[in-house]
Scaffold this motif. Structure first.
Motif, short mmCIF file in Angstrom:
data_model
loop_
_atom_site.label_atom_id
_atom_site.label_comp_id
_atom_site.label_asym_id
_atom_site.label_seq_id
_atom_site.Cartn_x
_atom_site.Cartn_y
_atom_site.Cartn_z
N VAL A 36 -3.67 -9.05 -2.03
CA VAL A 36 -2.99 -8.08 -2.84
C VAL A 36 -3.93 -7.89 -3.92
CG1 VAL A 36 -1.20 -7.52 -4.22
CG2 VAL A 36 -0.51 -8.19 -2.17
N PRO A 60 7.71 -5.87 -2.98
CA PRO A 60 6.44 -6.61 -3.10
C PRO A 60 5.38 -5.66 -2.85
CG PRO A 60 7.70 -7.74 -1.42
CD PRO A 60 8.32 -6.41 -1.64
N PHE A 61 4.28 -5.61 -3.80
CA PHE A 61 2.98 -4.70 -3.44
C PHE A 61 3.48 -3.12 -3.58
CE2 PHE A 61 2.56 -8.59 -0.57
CZ PHE A 61 2.20 -9.24 -1.63
N VAL A 99 0.57 -1.59 -4.88
CA VAL A 99 -0.84 -1.31 -4.17
C VAL A 99 -1.22 0.18 -3.57
CG1 VAL A 99 -2.50 -2.22 -2.48
CG2 VAL A 99 -0.68 -3.55 -3.83
N LEU A 100 0.06 0.62 -3.28
CA LEU A 100 0.08 2.13 -2.67
C LEU A 100 -0.31 3.28 -3.58
CD1 LEU A 100 3.32 1.84 -0.57
CD2 LEU A 100 1.21 1.39 0.04
N VAL A 110 0.59 0.87 5.65
CA VAL A 110 0.78 1.97 4.80
C VAL A 110 -0.44 2.30 4.08
CG1 VAL A 110 2.34 3.20 3.15
CG2 VAL A 110 3.25 1.65 4.39
N ASN A 159 -1.92 -14.56 0.78
CA ASN A 159 -1.29 -13.24 0.57
C ASN A 159 -1.55 -12.66 -0.77
OD1 ASN A 159 0.60 -14.75 -0.11
ND2 ASN A 159 2.21 -13.81 1.25
N HIS A 164 3.76 8.47 4.49
CA HIS A 164 2.24 8.39 4.54
C HIS A 164 1.90 9.17 5.83
CE1 HIS A 164 0.89 5.93 0.89
NE2 HIS A 164 2.12 5.80 0.86
N ILE A 204 1.33 -9.13 4.76
CA ILE A 204 1.72 -8.39 3.74
C ILE A 204 2.42 -7.48 3.79
CG2 ILE A 204 0.18 -9.59 1.96
CD1 ILE A 204 -1.75 -7.41 2.07
N PRO A 205 3.69 -7.18 3.43
CA PRO A 205 4.48 -6.01 3.58
C PRO A 205 3.41 -4.88 3.12
CG PRO A 205 5.54 -7.52 2.00
CD PRO A 205 4.20 -8.14 2.17
N PHE A 206 3.71 -3.66 3.75
CA PHE A 206 2.95 -2.34 3.40
C PHE A 206 1.51 -2.53 3.67
CE2 PHE A 206 6.38 -1.86 0.08
CZ PHE A 206 6.83 -0.94 0.72
N GLU A 227 6.76 4.54 4.59
CA GLU A 227 5.75 4.86 5.64
C GLU A 227 5.58 6.10 6.55
OE1 GLU A 227 6.16 0.29 7.35
OE2 GLU A 227 7.18 1.80 8.58
#
Lengths: 344, 344
Positions: B261, A285-286, A289-290, B289, B257, A268, B284-286, A265
DNA sequence: CTGAAAGCGCTTACAG
DNA sequence: CTGAAAGCGCTTACAG
């Protein structure tokens, strides 16, 4: 005054079923337990009497007299059922146990040694057949007398001292070392460390792996770029912002998932996510996606859980071999953040 | 042949402690239960005898005769202990129960009605004091006879039919409606829906909320932009890529969720994340971000768990009021993706 | 203040 | 094939 318990409306017992069916109580017992030597006609009479009364056998009463006296229940003490690692371990334990008609009593310890002692005792007083513990305490000598009384133990995620029972742990030190070696392949040298409380054995192991990797590359950790004691994503975010505000590191290793989240975080927020490489321990998780995706050294909580529960059942079935440590390997998941190219 | 159970090395009983201490068994019972009317000297003799033998009381035996006969155990049947919603509910239930010295037996149902019946029965046969169920089945008439036998039930996340017991649910329809109304404030009209299997009641409710919001704005869902039955992020990603390849929608609502994603991944793959607005159900986490951050309608699993367990204990304590549905509100978290400005 | 008897709901061990 | 007696480890109800 307040809580007058609901009238227990006493459930029907075997005696009630026997009376209604006009048979002896032992015959009801045979039918309930599927013993085949009962006359078909009596089976039918018992069945219909039981259905009529809504009879359900009392398993705890049955186990009291039953030889061996198994309760078909195991205890599982986790760090925090709400966190993904603990709950993934739980799931693996549950699946194995269910296949064997065993149920799981679970609770969270929150790093509280006293609660661990209390819950261990309560589970023993309920006569669980075995106990899987993610340790919060440091002293496990009490385990010895319980083992002599026939209780089986397996430890998970951390090693008990002394090692009185099997333990299943992730390869924390080796995994951290491999992760940081991977990071160093970007030819970055100034590597920061953000980690959890060093009093937590896994955190200390991972920090050791971090320094191993630096040492192998002829480097030493720079104290100004090492932050311990981060327990939440928010703490990690602040610590990272603090460090990034000055002369930022070229790369970062984070020791657990919440810390990774907080540091990412911060990267970013400062738009440094393409400049500062990062690898985290523990998957999140996820992470894919970043932009860039977060490269992590993933643990395998399902494998840890499976190994723990299968060891436990072996012990419950009489395995007397000396206690051993089982190490579950970690796996590098490459997603971009750990492979950033150095600007020319 | 294989598993000869470990020699149970029979544990010491009250009788053993009584013999060693030279007192009657009832005196041991008094000391163990902290009854104050025992001579201090006898208390001491019993204590040291118990310690010497490593005595631990057998709680299941104690409860057999004890009036009321509570086991101080509740059962908790979740959709999947490994998923964040289930494990957050578990954590809230556990905390409340622990404060009352009650332990939790938990298991996962994986949408399998048959497993739900089996596990319910097993928990009843162990005489849990109450049962919290995240339903997988459709028929709950069996609950009635169990309630008459004194068992307490609370349902969570979905409504049992008919409503024979309290149920705690998220405001799925209202939350979805509010989310989509929020999305419509961007003045986008062509809104797509990506959602889970409509056989899952919560998915159906959220789709109903979606159509409610459209209807209130004088719109109707465009079938070409509605995709049901998405169970994984990967399925959702493919479905979204499919739709986005043609004439893309102006906005998207996602019903859970994992779907969110997958759809967000597809938007980023096609670089449409600043053009197509999106709001997801479930946090959802993140989500913060990402660029833009993902606006979501968040559930509150901890509140659901707390409410469920407190209702259960009320019932266990004799509350006879008619069964009721308790709705836990959802909360809109604004992060950018749901507030994109329309290009001039 | 202390303990012997009866009982919780079931199973084991034994006769018939 | 069936069932009455004894017992699992403890508590309740009752004497002393």
């Amino acid at each position: 005054m307040l809580s007058e318990s609901a009238q227990p409306k006493d459930r029907p017992t075997m005696r009630d079923v026997a009376a209604l069916a006009g048979v002896g109580i032992k015959t009801v017992s045979r039918v309930v337990n599927g013993v085949s030597t009962v006359a078909p006609e009596l089976v039918e009479r018992v069945r219909s009497a039981a259905d009529k009364l809504g009879y359900r056998p009392n398993l705890t009463a049955a186990n009291l007299r039953r030889s061996g006296g198994r309760t078909n229940t195991i205890g599982l003490l986790l760090e925090d059922i709400g966190n993904p690692f603990s709950s993934a371990v739980f799931r693996a334990v549950e699946d194995y146990a269910r296949d064997r008609s065993v149920l799981v009593l679970a609770a969270s310890l929150d790093e509280n040694p006293q609660r661990e002692r209390e819950l261990t005792r309560k589970l023993i007083d309920r006569r669980v057949d075995g106990l899987i513990i993610m340790p919060a305490a440091q002293d496990y000598r009490y385990v010895l007398s319980e083992q002599q009384a026939g209780m089986s133990f397996v430890f998970v995620d951390r090693l008990p001292t002394p090692l009185l029972a099997d333990a299943i742990v992730s390869d924390n030190r080796g995994g951290a070392r491999t992760a940081v070696e991977h990071l160093l392949r970007t030819r970055r040298r100034r590597v920061a460390y953000f980690g959890d409380d060093m009093a937590i054995p896994t955190a200390a192991e991972r920090f050791a792996g971090f320094t191993d990797a630096l040492a192998a590359a002829g480097l030493v950790p720079d104290d100004r770029m090492v932050r311990h004691g981060l327990r939440t994503a928010e703490q990690a975010r602040r610590a990272a912002n603090d460090l990034l505000a000055g002369d930022p590191p070229e790369a970062i290793f984070t020791s657990q998932n919440l810390v990774t989240v907080g540091v990412v975080e911060a990267l970013h927020e400062r738009d440094l996510q393409h400049d500062v490489a990062i690898v985290g321990f523990d998957d999140i998780p996820f992470a894919a996606v970043l932009q860039p995706g977060i490269t992590v050294m993933a643990q395998d909580p399902a494998a840890v859980g499976r190994k723990a529960v299968s060891r436990l059942f072996d012990r419950m079935n009489g395995d007397q071999s000396p206690p051993a440590v089982h190490t579950v390997l970690t796996r590098l998941i490459v997603r971009g953040s750990g492979e950033l190219r150095l600007p020319e």
